[in-house]
Motif scaffolding. Structure first.
Motif, mmCIF file in Angstrom:
data_model
loop_
_atom_site.group_PDB
_atom_site.id
_atom_site.type_symbol
_atom_site.label_atom_id
_atom_site.label_comp_id
_atom_site.label_asym_id
_atom_site.label_seq_id
_atom_site.Cartn_x
_atom_site.Cartn_y
_atom_site.Cartn_z
ATOM 1 N N VAL A 180 29.224 38.435 -16.880
ATOM 2 C CA VAL A 180 29.650 38.228 -18.277
ATOM 3 C C VAL A 180 30.983 38.938 -18.453
ATOM 4 C CG1 VAL A 180 29.183 38.874 -20.667
ATOM 5 C CG2 VAL A 180 27.347 37.938 -19.241
ATOM 6 N N ILE A 194 29.660 33.731 -25.586
ATOM 7 C CA ILE A 194 29.752 34.541 -24.358
ATOM 8 C C ILE A 194 30.561 33.801 -23.299
ATOM 9 C CG2 ILE A 194 28.445 35.639 -22.491
ATOM 10 C CD1 ILE A 194 26.100 35.788 -24.551
ATOM 11 N N VAL A 205 31.751 33.380 -19.500
ATOM 12 C CA VAL A 205 31.247 33.677 -18.158
ATOM 13 C C VAL A 205 32.428 33.709 -17.181
ATOM 14 C CG1 VAL A 205 29.897 32.689 -16.278
ATOM 15 C CG2 VAL A 205 28.970 32.725 -18.583
#
Ligand SMILES: Nc1ncnc2c1ncn2[C@@H]1O[C@H](COP(=O)(O)OP(=O)(O)O)[C@@H](O)[C@H]1O
Ligand SMILES: [Mg+2]
Lengths: 254, 297
Positions: B87, B128, B130
């Motif tokens: 992440v 989020i 990646v």
């Protein structure tokens, strides 16, 4: 050529040591000590040869075919190594010579063969330039040296000829010129007259004698008895890999 | 050696090439073929990689937060998410339900008010980012496993397929490069061996006259080098043509929306440099190996 000078100095020192109690004060060009040579197939070509040749000598090495004459020549040019014994050429100890030193050792020798070994597609001039370029000579050095050696061997007007336009005797003269062109201390000739008729053979041998008289040590391998007996020189005879006779002003007897 | 006779080595190298022209021609052709196959696959790999990194820019998913969570709990959850492997710690954004609703409504002005509003719009969420697409699924699962993450939305199946393609192409490119480099080396070696064999008498004479190994070796290495460079130059122009033709075919078939090639003008310097270097290395190494045997005189 700093390296060469250094090695020559070293060589001179070892020659001094090798010289036996002042019998003669000439430098030793070749020293073979108890040389044995066995080829990979088991042939014992040399069986304990001792030989010593000094600076300025003219030596005939004689013996029947297969007696080991060419084997001695190959040992001296570091083409092969001895199975046992010591080989010293021009102060280079060939038993423990480094690979990179071998070319420098060879530059002190001129070698002549029965089959001339000229480059067919180069002229006489080209063949001599080829030999000089090999040791890094400049164009100026070539222009000075080549006419001189051609004159010496009597081929001053053949510079532009190709080997196949010349007689065997002339081709061998080119080979002699090539051996001389880098100014060696010694010439080794392996059956230089093997392909020539008696008259040409005598001419070639006379030429080698003249070159020797000018200071170049000469080792001539041959099995031609008549030729040897016309010159009163030191004769070293071998048979079946063993030295059977060594005498000054000697004759070649069976 | 008193002088390093470069002119002589180059002249000898050239004349040697022409003295056995057919074999030299064959060697150059082999090098050209090898470099083009190698180049095509490398260019394919580069292009797929380029597209992939574009996709990776957009590599985001949404994680919806349990409605019962207090702002404090949300903050701790955010820290936990940032610590998850793969992440991007700077790519985690908290979006309140009000913000989300505004964003949603902007795109649905024509719809009836709230009629088609999905449940999730009423939840707070994290966006989020990646880092590595390859581990996308694992990362989503790891985030969902955290207590407080109620649900997620991810639309990245296409990208994952691409990763597989990219990996396959890259692997294939490496294997091909290795094989073709070996083949080229072999061909050059044989050319040199032939050249040395046809000149073995000259070599023997040189050695007899006291030539160093280097002096004997250089003309052959120059020859190999020249063959390699010639092959590289020819291969470069052919590669250029092939690349342009493929680009044109893609444009004509209308596939450009899916798959656009990089401009050759952007990469030609790199291609040329790599070709010349590979050609020179293959040529010099191949002939260097081959000539060793002939020096044992
Ligand atoms: N490369 C070799 N391998 C095996 N045996 C050899 C080789 N060269 C020479 N011989 C053998 O060594 C012996 C001496 O040969 P050589 O020195 O050529 O004699 P010469 O020059 O006196 O005629 C001969 O029996 C010959 O067959
Ligand atoms: Mg012999």
């Amino acid at each position: 050529m700093a390296a060469k000078n250094r090695y020559n100095k070293k060589a001179d020192a070892s020659i001094q040591r090798l010289q036996s109690s002042g019998r003669e004060m000439r430098a030793i060009m070749i020293r073979l000590i108890d040389i044995h040579k066995e080829y990979d197939n088991g042939t014992k070509a040399l069986k304990g040869i001792n030989l010593r040749i000094e600076d300025g000598e003219f030596v005939f090495l004689v013996g029947p075919s297969g007696s080991g004459k060419s084997t001695i020549v190959k040992l001296l040019t570091a083409e092969i190594t001895a199975s046992k014994g010591r080989v010293i050429v021009n102060g280079y100890n060939l038993n423990n010579i480094r690979r990179w030193q071998i070319p420098h050792m060879r530059r002190t020798l001129g070698v002549i063969f029965q089959d001339f070994r000229l480059i067919e597609k180069k002229t006489v001039q080209g063949n001599l330039e080829f030999a000089m370029r090999t040791v890094g000579a400049s164009g100026r050095e070539m222009r000075k040296r080549i006419p001189y050696v051609l004159d010496l061997v009597g081929l001053e007007d053949k510079a532009d000829a190709y080997p196949n336009e010349m007689s065997g005797g002339e081709q061998q003269r080119v080979a002699i010129a090539r051996a001389l062109v880098n100014n060696p201390r010694m010439i080794i000739a392996d059956e230089p007259t093997g392909n020539l008729d008696p008259r040409r053979s005598l001419e070639i041998m006379t030429l080698l004698e003249r070159i020797n008289a000018m200071g170049t040590t000469m080792l001539v391998v041959t099995h031609e008895r008549d030729l040897v007996n016309r010159f009163s020189k030191r004769v070293v005879a071998i048979k079946d890999g063993e030295l059977i006779r060594d005498g000054q002003g000697g004759y070649y007897r069976a | 050696m008193r002088r390093f006779n470069l002119g002589y080595f180059i002249k000898e190298g050239f004349s040697s090439i022409f003295s056995h022209g057919l074999m030299s021609f064959a060697a150059v052709c082999m090098i050209v073929a090898c470099l083009i196959i190698m180049g095509s696959f490398s260019l394919l790999a580069v292009n797929v990689d380029g597209m992939l990194s574009q996709l990776e820019e957009e590599n985001e998913f949404l994680a919806y937060i349990d409605e019962s969570f207090t702002p404090d709990q949300v903050r701790t959850l955010m820290e936990k998410i940032k610590q998850i492997d793969n992440v991007d710690p700077n790519g985690v954004t908290f979006i309140t339900r009000e913000q989300a609703k505004q964003d949603y409504l902007k795109g649905h002005e024509t719809d009836g008010l709230y009629v088609n509003m999905p449940d999730e719009v009423l939840r707070d969420r994290f966006s989020i980012h990646v880092i590595d697409l390859e581990k996308f699924t694992e990362t989503v699962e790891a985030v969902c496993a955290l207590p407080g993450v109620a649900n997620h939305r991810a639309e990245n199946k296409v990208a994952e397929g691409f990763v597989t393609v990219r990996n396959a192409v890259t692997a294939l490119a490496y294997v091909l490069i290795a094989i073709l480099a070996a083949v080229s080396l072999f061909i050059i070696s044989n050319t040199t061996r032939l050249a040395a064999f046809s000149r073995r008498e000259e070599i023997a004479i040189m050695k007899m006259c006291g030539a160093t190994d280097g002096f004997v070796r250089w003309p052959f290495i120059v020859e190999g080098l020249l063959l390699g460079l010639m092959g590289a130059a020819v291969a470069f122009f052919l590669q250029w043509g092939v690349y342009a033709a493929v680009g044109k075919a893609l444009a004509d078939s209308g596939a450009t929306a899916l798959f656009t090639l990089m401009e050759f003008s952007m990469i030609w310097k790199r291609v040329l440099a790599i070709f010349l270097l590979s050609g020179a290395a293959i040529g010099a190494l191949g002939s260097g190996f081959a000539i060793r045997k002939f020096l044992q005189v």
